[in-house]
Scaffold this motif. Structure first.
Motif, PDB file in Angstrom:
ATOM      1  N   ASP A  32       0.649  -1.503   0.158  1.00  0.00           N
ATOM      2  CA  ASP A  32      -0.052   0.049   0.510  1.00  0.00           C
ATOM      3  C   ASP A  32       0.458   1.073   0.324  1.00  0.00           C
ATOM      4  O   ASP A  32       0.447   2.597   0.165  1.00  0.00           O
ATOM      5  N   PHE A  33       1.865   1.364  -0.271  1.00  0.00           N
ATOM      6  CA  PHE A  33       3.363   2.465  -0.179  1.00  0.00           C
ATOM      7  C   PHE A  33       3.364   2.651  -2.339  1.00  0.00           C
ATOM      8  O   PHE A  33       2.882   2.104  -2.818  1.00  0.00           O
ATOM      9  N   ILE A  83       2.623   7.047   6.379  1.00  0.00           N
ATOM     10  CA  ILE A  83       3.967   6.222   7.043  1.00  0.00           C
ATOM     11  C   ILE A  83       4.998   7.619   5.725  1.00  0.00           C
ATOM     12  O   ILE A  83       4.199   7.047   4.495  1.00  0.00           O
ATOM     13  N   LEU A  84       6.197   7.956   5.551  1.00  0.00           N
ATOM     14  CA  LEU A  84       6.404   8.313   4.942  1.00  0.00           C
ATOM     15  C   LEU A  84       8.280   7.829   4.633  1.00  0.00           C
ATOM     16  O   LEU A  84       8.746   7.729   6.002  1.00  0.00           O
ATOM     17  N   ARG A  85       8.175   6.879   3.943  1.00  0.00           N
ATOM     18  CA  ARG A  85       9.442   6.642   3.669  1.00  0.00           C
ATOM     19  C   ARG A  85      10.510   7.038   2.361  1.00  0.00           C
ATOM     20  O   ARG A  85       9.815   7.639   1.304  1.00  0.00           O
ATOM     21  N   PHE A  86      11.978   6.918   2.953  1.00  0.00           N
ATOM     22  CA  PHE A  86      12.621   7.984   1.655  1.00  0.00           C
ATOM     23  C   PHE A  86      14.048   7.328   1.685  1.00  0.00           C
ATOM     24  O   PHE A  86      14.306   7.218   3.035  1.00  0.00           O
ATOM     25  N   GLU A  87      15.616   7.207   1.353  1.00  0.00           N
ATOM     26  CA  GLU A  87      16.499   7.606   1.249  1.00  0.00           C
ATOM     27  C   GLU A  87      16.788   8.904   1.193  1.00  0.00           C
ATOM     28  O   GLU A  87      16.343   9.838   0.080  1.00  0.00           O
ATOM     29  N   TRP A  88      18.463   9.195   1.235  1.00  0.00           N
ATOM     30  CA  TRP A  88      19.128  10.818   1.747  1.00  0.00           C
ATOM     31  C   TRP A  88      20.136  10.597   1.570  1.00  0.00           C
ATOM     32  O   TRP A  88      20.601   9.398   2.335  1.00  0.00           O
ATOM     33  N   LYS A  89      21.153  11.412   0.525  1.00  0.00           N
ATOM     34  CA  LYS A  89      22.457  11.262   1.320  1.00  0.00           C
ATOM     35  C   LYS A  89      23.205  12.762   0.701  1.00  0.00           C
ATOM     36  O   LYS A  89      22.729  13.080  -0.358  1.00  0.00           O
ATOM     37  N   GLU A 170      12.010   6.966   7.979  1.00  0.00           N
ATOM     38  CA  GLU A 170      10.662   6.578   8.137  1.00  0.00           C
ATOM     39  C   GLU A 170      10.208   7.442   8.892  1.00  0.00           C
ATOM     40  O   GLU A 170      10.220   7.498  10.267  1.00  0.00           O
ATOM     41  N   VAL A 171       8.989   8.338   8.418  1.00  0.00           N
ATOM     42  CA  VAL A 171       8.229   9.273   9.732  1.00  0.00           C
ATOM     43  C   VAL A 171       6.765   8.944   9.679  1.00  0.00           C
ATOM     44  O   VAL A 171       5.989   8.382   8.378  1.00  0.00           O
ATOM     45  N   GLN A 172       5.853   8.290  10.633  1.00  0.00           N
ATOM     46  CA  GLN A 172       5.121   8.146  11.156  1.00  0.00           C
ATOM     47  C   GLN A 172       4.442   9.252  11.681  1.00  0.00           C
ATOM     48  O   GLN A 172       4.888   9.632  12.803  1.00  0.00           O
ATOM     49  N   CYS A 173       3.321   9.362  10.629  1.00  0.00           N
ATOM     50  CA  CYS A 173       1.763  10.464  11.385  1.00  0.00           C
ATOM     51  C   CYS A 173       0.863  10.458  11.303  1.00  0.00           C
ATOM     52  O   CYS A 173       0.091   9.881  10.744  1.00  0.00           O
ATOM     53  N   GLU A 174       0.460  10.725  13.040  1.00  0.00           N
ATOM     54  CA  GLU A 174      -0.262  10.426  12.932  1.00  0.00           C
ATOM     55  C   GLU A 174      -1.247  10.983  14.271  1.00  0.00           C
ATOM     56  O   GLU A 174      -1.465  11.104  15.694  1.00  0.00           O
ATOM     57  N   ALA A 175      -2.931  12.266  13.695  1.00  0.00           N
ATOM     58  CA  ALA A 175      -3.505  12.346  14.696  1.00  0.00           C
ATOM     59  C   ALA A 175      -2.503  13.088  15.207  1.00  0.00           C
ATOM     60  O   ALA A 175      -2.544  13.665  17.198  1.00  0.00           O
ATOM     61  N   GLY A 176      -1.464  14.158  14.953  1.00  0.00           N
ATOM     62  CA  GLY A 176      -0.870  15.170  15.208  1.00  0.00           C
ATOM     63  C   GLY A 176       0.398  14.841  16.602  1.00  0.00           C
ATOM     64  O   GLY A 176       1.086  15.277  16.616  1.00  0.00           O
ATOM     65  N   ASN A 213      14.031   7.096  -3.839  1.00  0.00           N
ATOM     66  CA  ASN A 213      12.602   5.905  -3.109  1.00  0.00           C
ATOM     67  C   ASN A 213      11.737   6.742  -1.953  1.00  0.00           C
ATOM     68  O   ASN A 213      11.388   6.442  -0.994  1.00  0.00           O
ATOM     69  N   LEU A 214      11.203   8.073  -2.734  1.00  0.00           N
ATOM     70  CA  LEU A 214      10.594   8.274  -2.074  1.00  0.00           C
ATOM     71  C   LEU A 214       8.635   8.030  -1.965  1.00  0.00           C
ATOM     72  O   LEU A 214       8.799   8.050  -2.948  1.00  0.00           O
ATOM     73  N   ARG A 215       8.247   7.745  -0.796  1.00  0.00           N
ATOM     74  CA  ARG A 215       6.928   6.657  -1.134  1.00  0.00           C
ATOM     75  C   ARG A 215       6.041   7.117   0.244  1.00  0.00           C
ATOM     76  O   ARG A 215       7.464   7.142   1.237  1.00  0.00           O
ATOM     77  N   ILE A 216       4.974   6.642  -0.219  1.00  0.00           N
ATOM     78  CA  ILE A 216       3.854   7.258   1.235  1.00  0.00           C
ATOM     79  C   ILE A 216       2.998   5.787   1.351  1.00  0.00           C
ATOM     80  O   ILE A 216       2.747   5.749   0.457  1.00  0.00           O
ATOM     81  N   GLN A 217       3.029   6.155   2.548  1.00  0.00           N
ATOM     82  CA  GLN A 217       2.120   4.670   2.672  1.00  0.00           C
ATOM     83  C   GLN A 217      -0.079   6.042   3.674  1.00  0.00           C
ATOM     84  O   GLN A 217       0.582   6.491   4.839  1.00  0.00           O
ATOM     85  N   LYS A 218      -1.233   5.877   3.490  1.00  0.00           N
ATOM     86  CA  LYS A 218      -1.689   6.826   3.972  1.00  0.00           C
ATOM     87  C   LYS A 218      -2.605   5.104   4.486  1.00  0.00           C
ATOM     88  O   LYS A 218      -2.875   4.152   3.648  1.00  0.00           O
ATOM     89  N   PRO A 219      -3.674   6.265   5.612  1.00  0.00           N
ATOM     90  CA  PRO A 219      -4.554   4.591   6.254  1.00  0.00           C
ATOM     91  C   PRO A 219      -6.002   4.278   4.926  1.00  0.00           C
ATOM     92  O   PRO A 219      -6.125   5.184   3.998  1.00  0.00           O
TER      93      PRO A 219
END
Length: 219
Positions: A32-33, A83-89, A170-176, A213-219
């Motif tokens: 689901d990403f 949920i946001l996932r990505f790589e950086w350098k 990985e960044v997880q955001c939910e209800a603040g 690899n910037l990708r996101i998953q929404k509920p």
């Protein structure tokens, strides 16, 4: 204890329990990403104080920023719970002898409050090389961290790779509430994010940086 305080504490406890129950450690499951980068056209993003001379996207979806001028590219869509996932350098300077002295700086701008500008009210997940994963509000944005500076710094020392190597976040955001992992290590977490929704931006701030690899998953 005053009734108002009781109600406030009860609300906070409810939020923390809900977040603890839904948030999860980072994993490899990509179900689901969806990708945030589609093709090589930079106009798929909103460009704020940067232009086509300072950002490029490869056919494989890797985004490269020159680092100057200060600005960011942002999603045109707004997000709240995800949920946001990505790589950086960062490109490693040939003359760099000590990673501790590297001044590479960037960040992920969460829940941007428009109008877009440098810098907007939002919550930032830091990508500054020596402080990656730190969460805080900028330009009027607010966030309450639940980890001490010592906890965060110990986690960063364990997680952050040498300059010039790819890191993942990985960044997880939910209800603040927000949690951030760097290379599968929990760096920072907390709640009371304000704003609690909005576009997502990626900073250009002084040094060449690449994202993939910037990708996101929404509920």
């Amino acid at each position: 204890m005053k009734p108002v305080l009781v109600v406030a504490l009860a609300a906070l406890l409810t939020l923390l329990i809900a977040f603890a129950g839904r948030a999860h450690p980072p994993g490899q499951d990509e179900k689901d990403f969806t990708p945030l980068v589609r093709g090589a056209d930079v106009q798929q993003f909103r460009l704020v104080e940067i232009n086509t001379d300072t950002i490029s996207i490869s056919e494989g979806g890797e985004v490269a920023l020159t680092g100057r001028p200060n600005g960011y590219f942002a999603t045109k869509e707004s997000y709240r719970d995800y949920i946001l996932r990505f790589e950086w350098k960062y490109d490693r300077p040939a003359e760099l002898a000590d990673d501790a002295s590297f001044d590479g700086n960037s960040g992920v701008l969460l829940h941007i409050r428009e109008p877009h500008k440098v810098w907007p009210a939002c919550v930032e997940a830091q990508l500054m090389n020596r402080d990656a994963g730190h969460i805080f509000g900028i330009a009027g944005g607010k966030f309450t961290s639940r980890r001490s500076d010592l906890e965060r710094q110990a986690a960063q020392k364990k997680a952050i790779k040498p300059v010039g190597q790819w890191n993942k976040m990985e960044v997880q955001c939910e209800a603040g509430a927000i949690r951030v992992w760097v290379n599968d290590v929990l760096i920072d977490e907390g709640d009371s994010a304000e704003p609690a929704d909005g576009p997502i931006g990626f900073q250009s701030e002084g040094r060449p940086i690449r994202f993939r690899n910037l990708r996101i998953q929404k509920p």
